[in-house]
Design an enzyme around this catalytic site. Structure first.
Site, PDB file in Angstrom:
ATOM      1  N   GLY A  18      -8.843 -17.279   3.609  1.00 39.36           N
ATOM      2  CA  GLY A  18      -7.648 -17.361   2.787  1.00 39.36           C
ATOM      3  C   GLY A  18      -6.534 -18.144   3.203  1.00 39.36           C
ATOM      4  O   GLY A  18      -5.336 -17.905   3.318  1.00 39.36           O
ATOM      5  N   ASN A  93      -7.279 -12.849   6.406  1.00 44.57           N
ATOM      6  CA  ASN A  93      -6.177 -12.833   5.430  1.00 44.57           C
ATOM      7  C   ASN A  93      -6.501 -12.890   3.989  1.00 44.57           C
ATOM      8  O   ASN A  93      -5.731 -12.741   3.118  1.00 44.57           O
ATOM      9  CB  ASN A  93      -5.248 -14.253   5.907  1.00 44.57           C
ATOM     10  CG  ASN A  93      -4.072 -14.327   4.748  1.00 44.57           C
ATOM     11  OD1 ASN A  93      -3.406 -13.546   4.667  1.00 44.57           O
ATOM     12  ND2 ASN A  93      -4.057 -15.434   4.035  1.00 44.57           N
ATOM     13  N   TYR A 158      -6.549  -1.988  -4.711  1.00 45.68           N
ATOM     14  CA  TYR A 158      -5.896  -2.662  -3.937  1.00 45.68           C
ATOM     15  C   TYR A 158      -5.392  -1.692  -2.728  1.00 45.68           C
ATOM     16  O   TYR A 158      -5.340  -1.837  -1.576  1.00 45.68           O
ATOM     17  CB  TYR A 158      -4.758  -3.413  -4.579  1.00 45.68           C
ATOM     18  CG  TYR A 158      -4.128  -4.421  -3.568  1.00 45.68           C
ATOM     19  CD1 TYR A 158      -4.658  -5.675  -2.953  1.00 45.68           C
ATOM     20  CD2 TYR A 158      -2.812  -4.049  -2.773  1.00 45.68           C
ATOM     21  CE1 TYR A 158      -4.030  -6.647  -2.412  1.00 45.68           C
ATOM     22  CE2 TYR A 158      -2.314  -4.744  -1.900  1.00 45.68           C
ATOM     23  CZ  TYR A 158      -2.777  -6.242  -1.659  1.00 45.68           C
ATOM     24  OH  TYR A 158      -2.184  -7.059  -0.848  1.00 45.68           O
ATOM     25  N   LYS A 162      -6.399  -1.468   1.436  1.00 45.40           N
ATOM     26  CA  LYS A 162      -5.659  -2.016   2.305  1.00 45.40           C
ATOM     27  C   LYS A 162      -5.351  -0.638   3.226  1.00 45.40           C
ATOM     28  O   LYS A 162      -4.992  -0.733   4.568  1.00 45.40           O
ATOM     29  CB  LYS A 162      -4.268  -2.432   1.859  1.00 45.40           C
ATOM     30  CG  LYS A 162      -4.370  -3.739   1.133  1.00 45.40           C
ATOM     31  CD  LYS A 162      -4.744  -4.943   1.950  1.00 45.40           C
ATOM     32  CE  LYS A 162      -4.588  -6.244   1.411  1.00 45.40           C
ATOM     33  NZ  LYS A 162      -4.977  -7.450   2.604  1.00 45.40           N
TER      34      LYS A 162
END
Length: 254
Positions: A18, A93, A158, A162
């Protein structure tokens, strides 16, 4: 974009997923300033990739891959190792964010986010860590999120990815010690195009509302995230592994 044009000589190697816009691009600039050769991996945004290659310039390569695909990760890692050596720094990332109430979330949206945000760092670390350990050491930094610690509405995929990344960091730190350090770097509200689009932070009204929860009364910058990365990969952090560094202006101190 190709690895072929990158100079194989020079400083240590860093790989950033990323790495062509926002925080990832700021990482590339910082790593280059620190003397690294940089391979910035990206998924699909060709215009951003071309701009990043022009910005990063000589000694850096911008290469397309899909971190959620283990076969493609193996292939790009093999090419990097064969052509440019072992990275001293790996920054995981790359990330995806597809919000929806969990009762309405299609299987594809669940898998896409988990595969990119959690499996991607696993695949990348698995591809490079043995060579890094054999070469004498290095640093892996996983870019996590505050939502891995505190949930939010419509982000079950998400948040779960994470939260898993935080624990993956600890497991990798245990298995790769003492030679390869693994840490999480966690951004708070950072001024990127993605954040402006998702939370409308460019709007004075929305920004003022956001700032009420940030003791430092401002939104952070990608360059401040890059400064934190510099610390985590540097000699001053040699005794730090399996930890998380939150760069958020104090928003999550409680």
């Amino acid at each position: 974009m190709s690895l072929d044009a990158m100079n194989g000589n020079g400083g240590p190697l860093a790989v950033v997923t990323g790495g062509t816009k926002g925080i990832g691009l700021a990482f590339g600039h910082k790593l280059k300033k620190l003397g690294h050769r940089v391979v910035a991996l990206y998924g699909h945004d060709e215009p951003a990739a071309r701009e990043a290659q022009a910005e990063l310039g000589e000694g850096c390569a911008v290469v397309r891959t899909d971190v959620s695909d283990p076969a493609r990760v193996r292939e790009v890692a093999r090419r990097i190792l064969d052509e440019h050596g072992v990275p001293r720094v790996l920054v995981n990332n790359a990330g995806r964010n597809i919000d929806r109430p969990f009762t309405e979330m299609p299987d594809e949206d669940w898998r896409t986010v988990l595969d990119t945000n959690l499996s991607g760092p696993f695949y990348m670390s698995r591809a490079f860590a043995p060579a890094m350990r054999e070469a004498g050491g290095g640093s892996i930094v996983n870019i996590a999120a505050t939502t891995g610690m505190r949930p939010r509405f419509n982000g079950v995929n998400y948040c779960a990815s994470k939260a898993g990344l935080l624990h993956l960091t600890k497991c990798l730190a245990l298995e790769l010690a003492p030679h390869v350090r693994v840490n999480s770097l966690i951004p708070g509200m950072i001024d990127t195009d993605d954040m402006q689009m998702r939370v409308r932070s460019a709007s004075p009204e929305h920004r003022a509302s956001m700032l009420t929860s940030i003791p430092q009364d401002r939104i952070g910058t990608p360059e401040e995230m890059a400064a934190a990365l510099e610390f985590l990969i540097g000699d001053g952090a040699r005794y730090i592994t399996g930890q998380k560094l939150i760069v958020d202006g104090g928003q999550f101190m409680w």
